[in-house]
Design an enzyme around this catalytic site. Structure first.
Site, PDB file in Angstrom:
ATOM      1  N   GLU A 116       2.793   5.899   2.881  1.00 46.90           N
ATOM      2  CA  GLU A 116       2.558   4.787   3.809  1.00 46.90           C
ATOM      3  C   GLU A 116       3.787   4.385   3.851  1.00 46.90           C
ATOM      4  OE1 GLU A 116       0.088   1.693   4.660  1.00 46.90           O
ATOM      5  OE2 GLU A 116       1.485   0.590   4.940  1.00 46.90           O
ATOM      6  N   SER A 160       1.043  -1.151   0.006  1.00 52.59           N
ATOM      7  CA  SER A 160       0.389  -0.330  -0.069  1.00 52.59           C
ATOM      8  C   SER A 160       0.936   1.468   0.588  1.00 52.59           C
ATOM      9  CB  SER A 160      -0.831   0.448   1.271  1.00 52.59           C
ATOM     10  OG  SER A 160      -1.597  -1.244   1.418  1.00 52.59           O
TER      11      SER A 160
HETATM   12  C1  LIG Z   1       3.365  -7.253  -1.609  1.00 54.61           C
HETATM   13  C2  LIG Z   1       3.495  -6.209  -0.953  1.00 54.61           C
HETATM   14  C3  LIG Z   1       2.830  -6.390   0.459  1.00 54.61           C
HETATM   15  C4  LIG Z   1       2.507  -4.913   1.616  1.00 54.61           C
HETATM   16  N1  LIG Z   1       2.010  -5.954   2.553  1.00 54.61           N
HETATM   17  C5  LIG Z   1       2.050  -5.293   3.768  1.00 54.61           C
HETATM   18  C6  LIG Z   1       1.220  -5.504   4.698  1.00 54.61           C
HETATM   19  O1  LIG Z   1      -0.074  -6.099   4.976  1.00 54.61           O
HETATM   20  N2  LIG Z   1       1.094  -4.537   5.719  1.00 54.61           N
HETATM   21  C7  LIG Z   1       2.296  -3.588   6.357  1.00 54.61           C
HETATM   22  O2  LIG Z   1       1.994  -3.344   6.922  1.00 54.61           O
HETATM   23  N3  LIG Z   1       2.973  -3.646   5.359  1.00 54.61           N
HETATM   24  C8  LIG Z   1       3.058  -4.109   4.484  1.00 54.61           C
HETATM   25  N4  LIG Z   1       4.535  -4.017   3.319  1.00 54.61           N
HETATM   26  C9  LIG Z   1       4.986  -2.930   3.368  1.00 54.61           C
HETATM   27  C10 LIG Z   1       6.298  -4.227   3.775  1.00 54.61           C
HETATM   28  O3  LIG Z   1       6.671  -5.385   3.754  1.00 54.61           O
HETATM   29  C11 LIG Z   1       6.301  -3.906   5.308  1.00 54.61           C
HETATM   30  O4  LIG Z   1       6.148  -2.273   5.699  1.00 54.61           O
HETATM   31  C12 LIG Z   1       7.699  -4.327   6.681  1.00 54.61           C
HETATM   32  O5  LIG Z   1       7.373  -4.237   6.968  1.00 54.61           O
HETATM   33  C13 LIG Z   1       8.810  -3.418   6.163  1.00 54.61           C
HETATM   34  O6  LIG Z   1      10.427  -4.489   5.848  1.00 54.61           O
HETATM   35  P1  LIG Z   1      11.198  -3.893   5.523  1.00 54.61           P
HETATM   36  O7  LIG Z   1      12.245  -5.573   6.349  1.00 54.61           O
HETATM   37  O8  LIG Z   1      11.833  -4.211   4.199  1.00 54.61           O
HETATM   38  O9  LIG Z   1      11.818  -2.402   5.642  1.00 54.61           O
HETATM   39  P2  LIG Z   1      12.799  -1.469   5.065  1.00 54.61           P
HETATM   40  O10 LIG Z   1      11.381  -0.897   4.230  1.00 54.61           O
HETATM   41  O11 LIG Z   1      13.830  -2.254   4.353  1.00 54.61           O
HETATM   42  O12 LIG Z   1      12.437  -0.344   5.315  1.00 54.61           O
HETATM   43  C14 LIG Z   1      12.137   0.380   6.113  1.00 54.61           C
HETATM   44  C15 LIG Z   1      11.944   1.396   7.323  1.00 54.61           C
HETATM   45  O13 LIG Z   1      11.908   0.377   8.529  1.00 54.61           O
HETATM   46  C16 LIG Z   1      13.636   0.481   9.286  1.00 54.61           C
HETATM   47  N5  LIG Z   1      14.279   0.058   9.051  1.00 54.61           N
HETATM   48  C17 LIG Z   1      14.350  -1.158   8.788  1.00 54.61           C
HETATM   49  N6  LIG Z   1      14.870  -2.544   8.990  1.00 54.61           N
HETATM   50  C18 LIG Z   1      15.489  -1.849  10.433  1.00 54.61           C
HETATM   51  C19 LIG Z   1      16.242  -1.602  11.520  1.00 54.61           C
HETATM   52  N7  LIG Z   1      16.955  -3.416  11.630  1.00 54.61           N
HETATM   53  N8  LIG Z   1      16.261  -1.281  12.566  1.00 54.61           N
HETATM   54  C20 LIG Z   1      16.168   0.210  12.501  1.00 54.61           C
HETATM   55  N9  LIG Z   1      15.749   0.455  11.113  1.00 54.61           N
HETATM   56  C21 LIG Z   1      15.301  -0.261  10.857  1.00 54.61           C
HETATM   57  C22 LIG Z   1      14.450   1.659   7.173  1.00 54.61           C
HETATM   58  O14 LIG Z   1      14.975   2.369   7.849  1.00 54.61           O
HETATM   59  C23 LIG Z   1      13.329   2.303   6.706  1.00 54.61           C
HETATM   60  O15 LIG Z   1      12.815   3.422   7.308  1.00 54.61           O
HETATM   61  C24 LIG Z   1       3.872  -5.159   1.904  1.00 54.61           C
HETATM   62  C25 LIG Z   1       4.724  -4.414   1.228  1.00 54.61           C
HETATM   63  C26 LIG Z   1       4.402  -5.065  -0.328  1.00 54.61           C
HETATM   64  C27 LIG Z   1       5.386  -4.764  -1.791  1.00 54.61           C
END
Ligand SMILES: Cc1cc2nc3c(=O)[nH]c(=O)nc-3n(C[C@H](O)[C@H](O)[C@H](O)COP(=O)(O)OP(=O)(O)OC[C@H]3O[C@@H](n4cnc5c(N)ncnc54)[C@H](O)[C@@H]3O)c2cc1C
Length: 330
Positions: free
Chosen positions: A319, A247
Site C-alpha cells: 500500500e 498499513s
Molecule cells: C500512523 C499512520 C496511520 C495511517 N492510517 C491510514 C488510514 O487509516 N487510511 C489510509 O488510507 N492511510 C493511512 N495512512 C497513510 C497516509 O496517511 C495516507 O495514505 C495519506 O492519505 C497520505 O497522504 P500524504 O499527503 O502524506 O501523501 P504522500 O505520502 O506525501 O504522497 C502519497 C502519494 O500522493 C501523491 N501526492 C501527494 N500530494 C499530491 C498532490 N497535491 N497532487 C498530486 N499527487 C500528490 C504523492 O506524489 C505520492 O505518490 C496512515 C499513515 C500513518 C503514518
C-alpha cells in the site's frame, strides 16, 4: 544525479518570475519530510508558501517536463518510503499551500487546498458543523495525498464525500499545465485507487490543487465526539508510537481476513530487519525503531510478503509507495 546547481538556477528563475515566496534547498534530506523518517536527499526541494503556489507550479511543471527533469509531488509524506539514495530531480512540497473555504452558495460545500493536513481539514469542517470528514480525524498526511490515495478508514473513503478536484494538468494542445476542476465519478475511484494516479508519457501525473467536498450538517459536539473517538482508537492501536507509514500492505477480499491477521498468524509480529520491525502489536504496520534505513523497510516487506506467499499462496500488494532512486532507477 541531476546537477543540483542547475536545478536550483532553473527554480530560482521561475521563482523570480512568479512572485514566489517559500523555501528552495539543494540536497534536502527527505527523512525530514516523511513520517517513516527515512529517505536520502532530493536533488532540489522546493516549498512555495501560500498564494504563490498555483502560479509557481504552473510555470515549474511545464519547464521540468520540457527539460525532462523528474518532478515528485510531496504531500505529508505519510505513505512513502523514500530510497536511501534520495530523489533525483525536483521535489515539489505542497505543505505550504493550505486553507479551507466554506461556500455560501451550497449547503455543506467545503473546499480545501491540497497541502492542508487532513486532521486540520476535518477540524475546520467540524467548526462549521460539517461532519463528513470526521472519519479522517487523526490520519497523518495532507488532503492532496488523501485524494490521490483515495484514503480510507472506518469503512469510509475519500471519494464518498468528494465532489470535485481541482488539478493542474498537462494539455497536449499547447504543452501548458492548466487549472481544471474534475468532477468525482465514483466508478473512477476504488480501494486505494484514484484517477490521479495515472501518469502521462513523460511520467507526470496531475498536481492536485484543491478538493471540494459535500459534507452533511451535524451538531458540532457530535462531530467533535466522533473525531475524538477516532483519534483515541488510533492511539490505542499504536499508530503514533513509532515512525511508520500506517498499513504497509493492502487488504484483499480474496484473503477472507485482514492482511494484518494473516501476518499475525504466521508469528511475524516483531520480525526485524536492521532498524525496521513488524510492529509487535500489529502485523500490517512496520515501524522504524530508531535507525532504520529505507532498504531495511523494503527488505522486511519483501521477506514478509515472501513468507505469506510460501505459506498461504496469497500475494501481498504494497500500500505504501516506494519513491526515489531504488537500484539505479529514479
Ligand atoms: C500512523 C499512520 C496511520 C495511517 N492510517 C491510514 C488510514 O487509516 N487510511 C489510509 O488510507 N492511510 C493511512 N495512512 C497513510 C497516509 O496517511 C495516507 O495514505 C495519506 O492519505 C497520505 O497522504 P500524504 O499527503 O502524506 O501523501 P504522500 O505520502 O506525501 O504522497 C502519497 C502519494 O500522493 C501523491 N501526492 C501527494 N500530494 C499530491 C498532490 N497535491 N497532487 C498530486 N499527487 C500528490 C504523492 O506524489 C505520492 O505518490 C496512515 C499513515 C500513518 C503514518
Amino acid at each position: 544525479m541531476e546537477d543540483t546547481a542547475d536545478l536550483r538556477a532553473l527554480i530560482e528563475t521561475i521563482a523570480a518570475e512568479t512572485g514566489f515566496s517559500g523555501d528552495i534547498r539543494g540536497n534536502e534530506p527527505m527523512a525530514a519530510h516523511t513520517t517513516f523518517t527515512v529517505g536520502g536527499p532530493a536533488d532540489c526541494w522546493v516549498r512555495p508558501a501560500g498564494d504563490c503556489f498555483p502560479g509557481f507550479a504552473a510555470a515549474l511543471l511545464p519547464a521540468a517536463r520540457t527539460a525532462g527533469i523528474p518532478l515528485f509531488i510531496l504531500g505529508g509524506g505519510a505513505n512513502l518510503v523514500v530510497a536511501d539514495a534520495g530523489i533525483r530531480g525536483i521535489v515539489l512540497d505542497t505543505s505550504g499551500w493550505t486553507g479551507v473555504e466554506v461556500a455560501d452558495d451550497g449547503p455543506g460545500i467545503f473546499t480545501v487546498r491540497s497541502g492542508t493536513a487532513v486532521d486540520d481539514a476535518a477540524a475546520a469542517a467540524a467548526e462549521q458543523g460539517l461532519g463528513g470528514l470526521a472519519f479522517l480525524a487523526g490520519m497523518p498526511g495532507a488532503i492532496g495525498g488523501a485524494v490521490w490515495m483515495n484514503a480510507r478508514c472506518y469503512d469510509r473513503q475519500v471519494s464518498d464525500v468528494l465532489l470535485r478536484t481541482e488539478v493542474l494538468d498537462w494539455s497536449p494542445l499547447d504543452g501548458s499545465f492548466r487549472r481544471v476542476w474534475i468532477p468525482c465519478r465514483s466508478e473512477e475511484f476504488s480501494y486505494k485507487r484514484s484517477p490521479f494516479q495515472k501518469r502521462d508519457a513523460a511520467g507526470f501525473s496531475p498536481l492536485i490543487l484543491a478538493a471540494e467536498f459535500g459534507l452533511e450538517k451535524r451538531e458540532v459536539s457530535d462531530i467533535r465526539r466522533e473525531m475524538a473517538a477516532h483519534r483515541r482508537d488510533r492511539e490505542e492501536k499504536g499508530h503514533y508510537r513509532y515512525p511508520s507509514a500506517g498499513s504497509v500492505f493492502k487488504n484483499s477480499r480474496d484473503f477472507g481476513k485482514p492482511t494484518g491477521q494473516i501476518i499475525d498468524e504466521l508469528g511475524l509480529r516483531g520480525y526485524t530487519v536492521g532498524g525496521a520491525q513488524v510492529a509487535p502489536w500489529h502485523g500490517n504496520i512496520i515501524i522504524n525503531t530508531g535507525n532504520a534505513t529505507a532498504a531495511d523497510i523494503r527488505k522486511l516487506m519483501e521477506e514478509v510478503a515472501e513468507k505469506v506467499r510460501e505459506t498461504t499462496g496469497f500475494v501481498l500488494e504494497p500500500e505504501i509507495i516506494f519513491a526515489g532512486e531504488w537500484e539505479g532507477t529514479a
